[in-house]
Design an enzyme around this catalytic site. Sequence first.
Site, PDB file in Angstrom:
ATOM      1  N   ASP A  63      48.115  34.138  31.341  1.00 17.23           N
ATOM      2  CA  ASP A  63      48.306  34.388  32.782  1.00 17.23           C
ATOM      3  C   ASP A  63      47.419  33.444  33.596  1.00 17.23           C
ATOM      4  O   ASP A  63      46.272  33.202  33.226  1.00 17.23           O
ATOM      5  CB  ASP A  63      47.899  35.839  33.121  1.00 17.23           C
ATOM      6  N   ASP A  69      39.826  37.170  39.940  1.00 21.61           N
ATOM      7  CA  ASP A  69      39.749  37.700  38.561  1.00 21.61           C
ATOM      8  C   ASP A  69      38.374  37.417  37.981  1.00 21.61           C
ATOM      9  O   ASP A  69      37.707  38.277  37.417  1.00 21.61           O
ATOM     10  CB  ASP A  69      40.763  36.978  37.655  1.00 21.61           C
ATOM     11  N   GLU A  92      39.769  41.495  29.803  1.00 19.29           N
ATOM     12  CA  GLU A  92      40.984  40.676  29.754  1.00 19.29           C
ATOM     13  C   GLU A  92      40.636  39.215  29.953  1.00 19.29           C
ATOM     14  O   GLU A  92      41.286  38.330  29.434  1.00 19.29           O
ATOM     15  CB  GLU A  92      41.976  41.097  30.841  1.00 19.29           C
ATOM     16  N   GLU A  93      39.573  38.976  30.735  1.00 20.40           N
ATOM     17  CA  GLU A  93      39.250  37.603  31.116  1.00 20.40           C
ATOM     18  C   GLU A  93      38.393  36.874  30.090  1.00 20.40           C
ATOM     19  O   GLU A  93      37.939  35.759  30.351  1.00 20.40           O
ATOM     20  CB  GLU A  93      38.554  37.587  32.496  1.00 20.40           C
ATOM     21  N   ASP A 114      40.034  45.667  32.347  1.00 16.84           N
ATOM     22  CA  ASP A 114      40.813  44.621  33.016  1.00 16.84           C
ATOM     23  C   ASP A 114      40.205  44.538  34.412  1.00 16.84           C
ATOM     24  O   ASP A 114      40.429  45.418  35.235  1.00 16.84           O
ATOM     25  CB  ASP A 114      42.296  45.018  33.063  1.00 16.84           C
ATOM     26  N   LEU A 116      40.615  42.827  37.196  1.00 17.15           N
ATOM     27  CA  LEU A 116      41.435  42.829  38.401  1.00 17.15           C
ATOM     28  C   LEU A 116      42.903  42.689  38.006  1.00 17.15           C
ATOM     29  O   LEU A 116      43.477  41.606  37.982  1.00 17.15           O
ATOM     30  CB  LEU A 116      41.006  41.720  39.368  1.00 17.15           C
ATOM     31  N   ASP A 117      43.494  43.844  37.704  1.00 17.08           N
ATOM     32  CA  ASP A 117      44.885  43.854  37.245  1.00 17.08           C
ATOM     33  C   ASP A 117      45.832  43.679  38.446  1.00 17.08           C
ATOM     34  O   ASP A 117      45.542  44.148  39.539  1.00 17.08           O
ATOM     35  CB  ASP A 117      45.153  45.203  36.576  1.00 17.08           C
ATOM     36  N   GLU A 278      44.873  48.126  29.350  1.00 17.36           N
ATOM     37  CA  GLU A 278      45.903  48.518  30.320  1.00 17.36           C
ATOM     38  C   GLU A 278      46.596  49.802  29.854  1.00 17.36           C
ATOM     39  O   GLU A 278      46.440  50.863  30.445  1.00 17.36           O
ATOM     40  CB  GLU A 278      46.923  47.378  30.509  1.00 17.36           C
TER      41      GLU A 278
HETATM   42  P1  P6P Z   1      55.820  41.189  35.757  1.00 15.63           P
HETATM   43  C1  P6P Z   1      50.021  42.129  36.287  1.00 15.63           C
HETATM   44  O1  P6P Z   1      50.005  40.786  35.865  1.00 15.63           O
HETATM   45  C2  P6P Z   1      50.501  42.980  35.123  1.00 15.63           C
HETATM   46  O2  P6P Z   1      49.658  42.819  34.023  1.00 15.63           O
HETATM   47  C3  P6P Z   1      50.578  44.441  35.550  1.00 15.63           C
HETATM   48  O3  P6P Z   1      49.654  44.767  36.523  1.00 15.63           O
HETATM   49  C4  P6P Z   1      52.001  44.571  36.084  1.00 15.63           C
HETATM   50  O4  P6P Z   1      52.520  45.878  35.893  1.00 15.63           O
HETATM   51  C5  P6P Z   1      52.775  43.556  35.248  1.00 15.63           C
HETATM   52  O5  P6P Z   1      51.838  42.586  34.782  1.00 15.63           O
HETATM   53  C6  P6P Z   1      53.828  42.865  36.079  1.00 15.63           C
HETATM   54  O6  P6P Z   1      54.516  41.981  35.211  1.00 15.63           O
HETATM   55  O7  P6P Z   1      56.351  40.476  34.530  1.00 15.63           O
HETATM   56  O8  P6P Z   1      56.799  42.242  36.262  1.00 15.63           O
HETATM   57  O9  P6P Z   1      55.337  40.289  36.858  1.00 15.63           O
END
Ligand code: P6P
Length: 334
Positions: A63, A69, A92-93, A114, A116-117, A278
């Site tokens: 990502d 982040d 995650e980072e 995580d 900053l999700d 997550e």
């Molecule tokens: P997509 C954000 O990157 C994440 O990890 C979650 O917070 C979120 O639900 C999902 O990915 C969104 O993924 O493929 O729909 O953009």
Amino acid sequence: MIRRHTLTEHIMQEQRKYPGASGGFTGLLSDIATASKIIAREVRQAGLGNILGAAGSTNVSGDEVKKLDLIAHEIFVNVLERTGHLCIMASEEDEDPITIPDRFPAGKYVFVFDPLDGSSNIDANVSVGTIFSIFRKISTDERGGMVDILQPASEQICAGYIVYGSSTLFVYTVGHGVHGFTLDPTIGEYILSHEDIRMPDQGQVFSINEGNRSRWFDYTSDYVDWIKSSVPDEGRPYTARYIGSLVADFHRNLLYGGIFLYPEDRENPNGKLRLLYEAAPIAFLAEQAGGLATTGETSIRSIEPAELHQKVSLIVGSRNDVLAYERFRRGDRP
Ligand code: P6P
């Protein structure tokens, strides 16, 4: 004036249920709250500094990493590494576990997070969040190791998230229900605002990225087509809501009821979301609120991770909604 519980008072009240408690866990949760307040300030001011936009790197999952982040990751590490409650961390980072420097004392807890999700939403000012899990150290090593991190999701002693949205909300469970605290920025305290959150057994919201439809297996497409034509008892059809920020999508469904789905597909045989920081904490929270969290076949909390950034399919939300998807997953049709 009705004075409400602060997060600190709530944690101390929980601690009193364990007469032998040393106060270390209370200290750890307070440290997490402190780090989140600093991050909330950074998120609020993100548009003012030059911290919006990409940091020019990607994380272990591929990502794109946003500057916030990294800032959130560094804040948690800097606050939590020095207070003597942790033996090791995982983020995650960071591709590898984060050890506690020798200059600081080590403790008996493991922190997985995580920072900053939902960060892809940051520049558009959409809610983002921190997700975390806490385990007890199980190794005999003072400083902890991978064995302390790769514990089954069922061994979590605490899970929570902070959603940085229209307000900053700290939501956590230690296995005695799910409780939410809203940050009062005028006094810098989290105040109890959502006591003992219960997720309705059936919702009317489904959250899935339909942009992935061409990759879905038939059981997922069939389920989504069915849910779109389905009318629950209240007589109103389901509505689609998808923010693309797990914490925000889950938090809405936790309060209102509904289902969030990130299933496996032809390109992602193990789904996209990461088990440790997550799916597993979200699953603990969902179950404590009366909901369910599975891969579509097995309970998330029964999974023992094999690697740090392991991915998993996540179907989470109201009990009846998750069970309906599981029927499609095993080939049944209504
Ligand atoms: P997509 C954000 O990157 C994440 O990890 C979650 O917070 C979120 O639900 C999902 O990915 C969104 O993924 O493929 O729909 O953009």
